[in-house]
Scaffold this motif. Structure first.
Motif, PDB file in Angstrom:
ATOM      1  N   THR A   1     -17.116  11.481 -16.970  1.00  0.00           N
ATOM      2  CA  THR A   1     -16.999  12.156 -15.675  1.00  0.00           C
ATOM      3  C   THR A   1     -16.025  13.336 -15.791  1.00  0.00           C
ATOM      4  O   THR A   1     -15.131  13.331 -16.632  1.00  0.00           O
ATOM      5  CB  THR A   1     -16.494  11.198 -14.570  1.00  0.00           C
TER       6      THR A   1
ATOM      7  N   ALA B   1     -15.300  11.201  -3.561  1.00  0.00           N
ATOM      8  CA  ALA B   1     -15.128  11.546  -4.984  1.00  0.00           C
ATOM      9  C   ALA B   1     -13.671  11.956  -5.143  1.00  0.00           C
ATOM     10  O   ALA B   1     -13.333  13.110  -5.378  1.00  0.00           O
ATOM     11  CB  ALA B   1     -16.073  12.672  -5.391  1.00  0.00           C
TER      12      ALA B   1
ATOM     13  N   ASP C   1     -14.128   6.526  -5.851  1.00  0.00           N
ATOM     14  CA  ASP C   1     -14.624   7.284  -7.008  1.00  0.00           C
ATOM     15  C   ASP C   1     -15.269   6.264  -7.941  1.00  0.00           C
ATOM     16  O   ASP C   1     -14.918   5.075  -7.903  1.00  0.00           O
ATOM     17  CB  ASP C   1     -13.453   7.989  -7.724  1.00  0.00           C
TER      18      ASP C   1
ATOM     19  N   CYS D   1     -17.126  15.157   0.672  1.00  0.00           N
ATOM     20  CA  CYS D   1     -17.994  14.938  -0.491  1.00  0.00           C
ATOM     21  C   CYS D   1     -18.027  16.252  -1.252  1.00  0.00           C
ATOM     22  O   CYS D   1     -19.002  16.989  -1.203  1.00  0.00           O
ATOM     23  CB  CYS D   1     -19.390  14.531  -0.009  1.00  0.00           C
TER      24      CYS D   1
ATOM     25  N   ILE E   1     -19.036  17.132  -6.183  1.00  0.00           N
ATOM     26  CA  ILE E   1     -19.667  16.006  -6.876  1.00  0.00           C
ATOM     27  C   ILE E   1     -21.180  16.156  -6.862  1.00  0.00           C
ATOM     28  O   ILE E   1     -21.835  15.878  -7.863  1.00  0.00           O
ATOM     29  CB  ILE E   1     -19.216  14.644  -6.285  1.00  0.00           C
TER      30      ILE E   1
END
Ligand code: SAM
Length: 285
Positions: free
Chosen positions: A84, A119, A150, A225, A228
């Protein structure tokens, strides 16, 4: 030997082929929705090489075989953490926090205000939301609860500790620094810690947006949000967005990242400018 199974760079510590990269790509896509571009080939090698070293495995193929054969293994957590991208900062895209402050001030008093930051990465975003809430209400215990989630557990650990290098807070005003952070001394020199009052406003939890059930009720007055959706493909983006709608309170806001303008927002979600969206209130007769 096919092109895909040829080792990409024999001087490397671990054997890594194009087929391995394709496999990683499909595994992380299935697991986390992340669509890795071709350009991430070397990045994938360097991020996962650490795992092979830690586990004493010599080839990517064997590592990926082991992972696929053990869907419940903890290694999936390391695999996901490694792949990630967690870039973030305090008050990133600052205009959203001005909009949030005004939004919070305009809400009717009484009920506790729920906010979801989906996130949250290393915590700078939910703590910026918490600081904004304190400023909006002029107190360190505003009637606000922030859920910060997350998929990656390593970043959530950092977020929960709330300890940051001084450089990370350099752009904050003196007033914010004084009010919301404690300066480390001795062996913690060069670090700051988020004050407990701010921490109390935030609950951290691991949550994969691809999971079929999030176990959340909401309704959230604000849903952050940001930065992401760009990692997801279009169908995944559309599906997640549809699932957000019932969780947002009537009149609530959805804050998206700077390059995440919704070209086709769901019916009752309308743009109010600057990648901020509002859920229309339902008029009941
Ligand atoms: C680039 S950071 C953005 C952080 C913050 N929202 C910001 O704008 O500064 C993206 C975050 O999304 C998380 N992420 C990636 N895939 C996810 C998924 N399927 N479910 C939940 N979080 C995910 C990553 O772990 C990472 O911390």
């Amino acid at each position: 030997m096919g092109r895909d199974s040829a080792v990409l760079d024999p001087s490397r510590e671990f054997a890594y082929t194009l087929a391995d990269f394709e496999r990683v790509r499909s595994m992380i896509h299935r697991h986390a929705g992340i669509a890795l571009a071709d350009s991430k080939r070397d990045l994938v090698y360097s991020r996962l090489a650490r795992r092979l070293r830690a586990l004493d495995i010599e080839t990517f193929r064997r590592y990926l075989d082991q992972l696929e054969q053990a869907p419940e293994s903890d290694e999936w957590e390391h695999f996901t953490n490694a792949l990630t991208t967690n870039l973030t900062s305090f008050f990133r895209e600052a205009h959203h926090f001005d909009i949030l402050r005004d939004q919070l001030r305009s809400l009717p008093p009484g009920k506790r205000i729920l906010i979801w930051c989906c996130a949250a990465s290393t915590g700078e975003e939910p703590y910026s939301i918490a600081m904004t809430a304190c400023e909006a209400f002029g107190r360190l215990d505003p009637p606000v609860s922030i859920l910060a989630t997350d998929i990656a557990t390593d970043v959530l650990d950092t977020a929960q500790r709330g300890v940051y290098a001084m450089e990370r807070v350099e752009s904050l005003s003196k007033e914010r620094l004084k009010k919301f952070f404690l300066r480390g001394g001795g062996s913690n020199e060069g670090q700051v810690k988020v004050v407990d009052a701010l921490k109390r406003l935030v609950t951290f939890r691991q949550l994969n947006l691809l999971e079929p059930h999030w176990g959340l009720k909401g309704p959230f007055s604000a849903l952050f949000c940001r930065n992401i959706m760009i990692y997801f493909d279009k169908p995944t983006q559309a599906e997640i967005l549809q699932r957000f709608v019932p969780l947002i309170a009537d009149g609530g806001h959805l804050y998206m990242g700077h390059s995440e303008t919704l070209s086709n927002p769901p019916g009752n979600i309308q743009s109010i400018g600057r990648t901020t969206y509002r859920k229309r209130s339902v008029v009941r007769s």
